[in-house]
Design an enzyme around this catalytic site. Structure first.
Site, short mmCIF file in Angstrom:
data_model
loop_
_atom_site.label_atom_id
_atom_site.label_comp_id
_atom_site.label_asym_id
_atom_site.label_seq_id
_atom_site.Cartn_x
_atom_site.Cartn_y
_atom_site.Cartn_z
N THR A 1 -0.07 16.48 -9.66
CA THR A 1 0.76 16.96 -8.54
C THR A 1 2.10 16.24 -8.52
OG1 THR A 1 -1.24 17.32 -7.25
CG2 THR A 1 0.82 17.23 -6.02
N LYS B 1 -1.84 1.25 2.23
CA LYS B 1 -0.41 1.26 2.56
C LYS B 1 -0.07 0.14 3.53
CE LYS B 1 -0.19 6.19 1.66
NZ LYS B 1 -0.48 7.52 2.20
N GLU C 1 -5.98 12.66 -1.50
CA GLU C 1 -6.30 11.91 -2.70
C GLU C 1 -7.39 12.66 -3.45
OE1 GLU C 1 -4.62 9.06 -3.66
OE2 GLU C 1 -3.43 9.69 -1.96
N GLU D 1 8.28 2.77 -4.44
CA GLU D 1 8.75 3.43 -3.22
C GLU D 1 7.78 4.51 -2.73
OE1 GLU D 1 11.82 2.85 -1.27
OE2 GLU D 1 10.33 3.85 -0.05
N LYS E 1 -0.83 3.25 -4.47
CA LYS E 1 -1.04 2.24 -3.42
C LYS E 1 -2.42 1.60 -3.49
CE LYS E 1 -1.78 6.52 -2.15
NZ LYS E 1 -1.21 7.77 -1.81
N GLY F 1 5.33 8.68 1.42
CA GLY F 1 5.79 9.82 0.62
C GLY F 1 7.29 9.75 0.39
P1 NDP Z 1 -3.34 14.15 -9.58
O1 NDP Z 1 -4.80 13.97 -9.70
O2 NDP Z 1 -2.79 15.46 -9.16
O3 NDP Z 1 -2.66 13.80 -11.00
C1 NDP Z 1 -3.09 12.78 -11.87
C2 NDP Z 1 -2.92 13.29 -13.29
O4 NDP Z 1 -3.14 12.21 -14.19
C3 NDP Z 1 -3.94 14.40 -13.63
O5 NDP Z 1 -3.31 15.42 -14.39
C4 NDP Z 1 -4.96 13.63 -14.44
O6 NDP Z 1 -5.64 14.43 -15.40
C5 NDP Z 1 -4.08 12.64 -15.17
N1 NDP Z 1 -4.82 11.49 -15.66
C6 NDP Z 1 -5.83 10.82 -15.03
N2 NDP Z 1 -6.24 9.79 -15.81
C7 NDP Z 1 -5.50 9.83 -16.94
C8 NDP Z 1 -5.45 9.04 -18.11
N3 NDP Z 1 -6.28 8.00 -18.28
N4 NDP Z 1 -4.57 9.36 -19.09
C9 NDP Z 1 -3.73 10.40 -18.93
N5 NDP Z 1 -3.73 11.20 -17.83
C10 NDP Z 1 -4.59 10.91 -16.85
O7 NDP Z 1 -2.81 12.99 -8.63
P2 NDP Z 1 -1.47 12.96 -7.77
O8 NDP Z 1 -0.34 13.43 -8.61
O9 NDP Z 1 -1.70 13.58 -6.46
O10 NDP Z 1 -1.35 11.38 -7.49
C11 NDP Z 1 -0.81 10.50 -8.46
C12 NDP Z 1 -0.57 9.15 -7.80
O11 NDP Z 1 0.38 9.33 -6.76
C13 NDP Z 1 -1.80 8.54 -7.11
O12 NDP Z 1 -1.75 7.14 -7.25
C14 NDP Z 1 -1.64 8.94 -5.66
O13 NDP Z 1 -2.29 8.04 -4.79
C15 NDP Z 1 -0.14 8.83 -5.53
N6 NDP Z 1 0.44 9.61 -4.45
C16 NDP Z 1 0.15 10.93 -4.32
C17 NDP Z 1 0.74 11.69 -3.33
C18 NDP Z 1 0.44 13.13 -3.12
O14 NDP Z 1 0.95 13.70 -2.15
N7 NDP Z 1 -0.34 13.77 -3.99
C19 NDP Z 1 1.70 11.08 -2.42
C20 NDP Z 1 1.97 9.67 -2.66
C21 NDP Z 1 1.34 8.98 -3.65
P3 NDP Z 1 -7.10 15.05 -14.98
O15 NDP Z 1 -6.81 16.01 -13.88
O16 NDP Z 1 -7.55 15.68 -16.25
O17 NDP Z 1 -7.93 13.89 -14.56
N1 HSE Z 2 -3.27 11.17 0.34
C1 HSE Z 2 -2.08 10.59 0.82
C2 HSE Z 2 -1.79 11.09 2.22
C3 HSE Z 2 -0.94 10.91 -0.12
O1 HSE Z 2 -2.44 12.05 2.65
O2 HSE Z 2 -0.94 10.53 2.89
C4 HSE Z 2 0.32 10.18 0.22
O3 HSE Z 2 0.19 8.84 -0.08
#
Ligand code: NDP
Ligand code: HSE
Length: 436
Positions: free
Chosen positions: A14, A206, A191, A130, A106, A135
């Site tokens: 995402t 956080k 998450e 950040e 986080k 977010g």
């Molecule tokens: P997602 O699960 O959408 O994305 C993670 C990606 O990383 C997936 O495509 C996953 O693949 C891939 N992945 C996992 N493990 C590995 C690995 N070992 N090697 C290569 N690729 C890998 O997560 P988000 O994008 O939502 O979140 C990412 C980070 O951002 C997290 O730490 C989250 O807490 C943080 N965050 C998210 C927010 C949100 O609104 N979504 C907001 C703020 C922070 P696969 O699906 O195949 O496992």
């Molecule tokens: N899962 C988290 C939330 C993403 O809902 O706030 C942002 O850190």
């Protein structure tokens, strides 16, 4: 021609796909603003079959983490896979190789921040984060730069977008908890393990980061009192509303008398409170400092684009540091906390409480409850009894004056043992308006 800064991204989910799109589509704008070309050289994920709505130029996609970490041209590694391992190990590897790191993770920072910041300091690079709180809200930069001259006495934050979204949808649309959670997941707010959101752990992660930046104290998760929103009922949302309150998922850190309170729980806020109108996926973070007074930071706390906005701001700042020859700027391995001697025990905190009793409707019930509260030094501010409908039990809602948590716990344990009390009593802490 401007200098080039080379970036490797690990995690194309995402947030990662939002970051990739931003770097690819806003390259020209960012170059003008930063003064350097931000070149995305590698994007690593386990699997590229699933469409992310972003077309990567040929040669960028890789399933090999080593293709990012071992590439000497890559100066900034962006970790967006989430979770603790292998995220921790690959960040440590990147730092050891002299690469700056940007993360939104986080959970990882809350558990291993000390180790990771020490590694960054040792290898003379920066670890930026950040997007880890709020977010798209630039709260980390505000705390470490804009408010640097302040001694803070409180940070109160709605920092979990998923929980805030759920409570808002339950109140405004009458959705069930599960319906609202399903929507939040569909929007990409939650998450991977949504228990982290709804049981308060994400907010506690956080809060640990905010406490480190705002008060210079590393708190362990086990030192934070954590309650999620999964037990908040429609009934309490409605009674609170009738009484002029809303229920918000709050992360709280407060400093007084050299003690620090750190806690996460659903909280009743008067509708006039600065945070009361922070609804949906929006986050709001109230910060009170000795010079600035009250400040409120507001914005989208989760979702692809707001989070990408924060991640790219870190990349841009690192790029500027690199082109200006500025060395590591964050020294969080050895934080400075002159005013905090210890953490306050949860039993010692004092707040006003909302209490909902479910009792048999018969004479003397209120007197028994009031007697127990009185013996525990809990003073009642108001009582509201609902009309009995079909059932034999009636809800009685009370607001108390300030009371000590340990007294409240003991009193409620005694009250819940009374035969006339039909269900365990619900108690929700309140926060007073804090505009000073
Ligand atoms: P997602 O699960 O959408 O994305 C993670 C990606 O990383 C997936 O495509 C996953 O693949 C891939 N992945 C996992 N493990 C590995 C690995 N070992 N090697 C290569 N690729 C890998 O997560 P988000 O994008 O939502 O979140 C990412 C980070 O951002 C997290 O730490 C989250 O807490 C943080 N965050 C998210 C927010 C949100 O609104 N979504 C907001 C703020 C922070 P696969 O699906 O195949 O496992
Ligand atoms: N899962 C988290 C939330 C993403 O809902 O706030 C942002 O850190």
């Amino acid at each position: 021609m401007s200098q080039q800064i080379t970036i490797g991204l690990i995690g194309f989910g995402t947030v990662g796909s939002g970051v990739a799109r931003t770097l690819l589509e806003k390259g020209r704008l960012l170059e003008q603003r930063v003064g350097a070309r931000l070149v995305l050289k590698r994007v690593c994920d386990r699997d590229f079959r699933r469409s992310r709505g972003v077309r990567l130029p040929p040669g960028l996609a890789t399933t090999s983490v080593a293709a990012v970490l071992d590439d000497p041209e890559i100066q900034i590694v962006v970790e967006l896979i989430g979770g603790v391992e292998p995220a921790r190990s690959l960040i440590l590897q990147a730092l050891r190789k002299g690469k700056h790191v940007v993360t939104a993770n986080k959970a990882l920072l809350a558990r291993h921040g000390r180790e990771l910041f020490a590694a960054a300091a040792k290898h003379d690079v920066d670890l930026y984060f950040e997007a880890s709180v709020g977010g798209g809200i630039p709260i980390i930069k505000a705390l470490r730069e804009g408010l640097i001259a302040n001694e803070l006495d409180a940070i109160l934050g709605i920092v979990n977008g998923t929980s805030n979204y759920i409570l808002t949808r339950m109140r405004d649309k009458g959705l069930s908890f599960h319906e609202a959670l399903h929507e939040a997941r569909r929007h990409g707010y939650a998450e991977r393990n949504p228990t982290l959101d709804v049981e308060g752990h994400d907010a506690a992660h956080k809060l640990a980061i905010l406490t480190l930046l705002g008060f210079g104290v590393h708190v362990e998760q086990s030192q934070i009192h954590i309650e999620g929103i999964s037990k908040v009922s429609q009934a309490d949302i409605q009674y609170a509303d009738e009484l002029g309150y809303c229920i918000k998922p709050l992360a709280i850190v407060k400093q007084a008398d050299h003690e620090l309170e750190v806690r996460v729980h659903p909280t009743l806020l008067e509708k006039s409170h600065l945070l009361a109108n922070v609804n949906g996926v929006y986050n709001g973070i109230y910060v009170h400092g000795d010079l600035v007074g009250a400040s409120l930071f507001y914005g989208r706390g989760a979702g692809q684009n707001p989070t990408a906005s924060a991640v790219v701001s870190d990349i841009a700042e690192l790029a500027r540091n690199i082109i200006s020859g500025i060395g590591p700027r964050l020294r969080l391995d050895r934080p400075h906390s002159p005013r905090v001697a210890r953490l306050r025990r949860m039993g010692d905190i004092e707040t006003r409480y909302y209490m909902r009793f479910l009792v048999k409707d018969r004479p003397g019930v209120l007197a028994r409850i009031a007697g127990i509260l009185g013996r525990h030094h809990i003073s009642i501010a108001s009582v509201h009894q609902k009309e009995r409908k079909a059932a034999r039990a009636v809800p009685v809602v009370m607001m108390t004056h300030e009371a000590k948590e340990s007294n409240v716990r003991e009193a409620l344990a005694q009250i819940d043992r009374l035969g006339m009390v039909r269900r365990p009593t619900v108690a929700i802490r309140t926060e007073a308006p804090r505009v000073r």
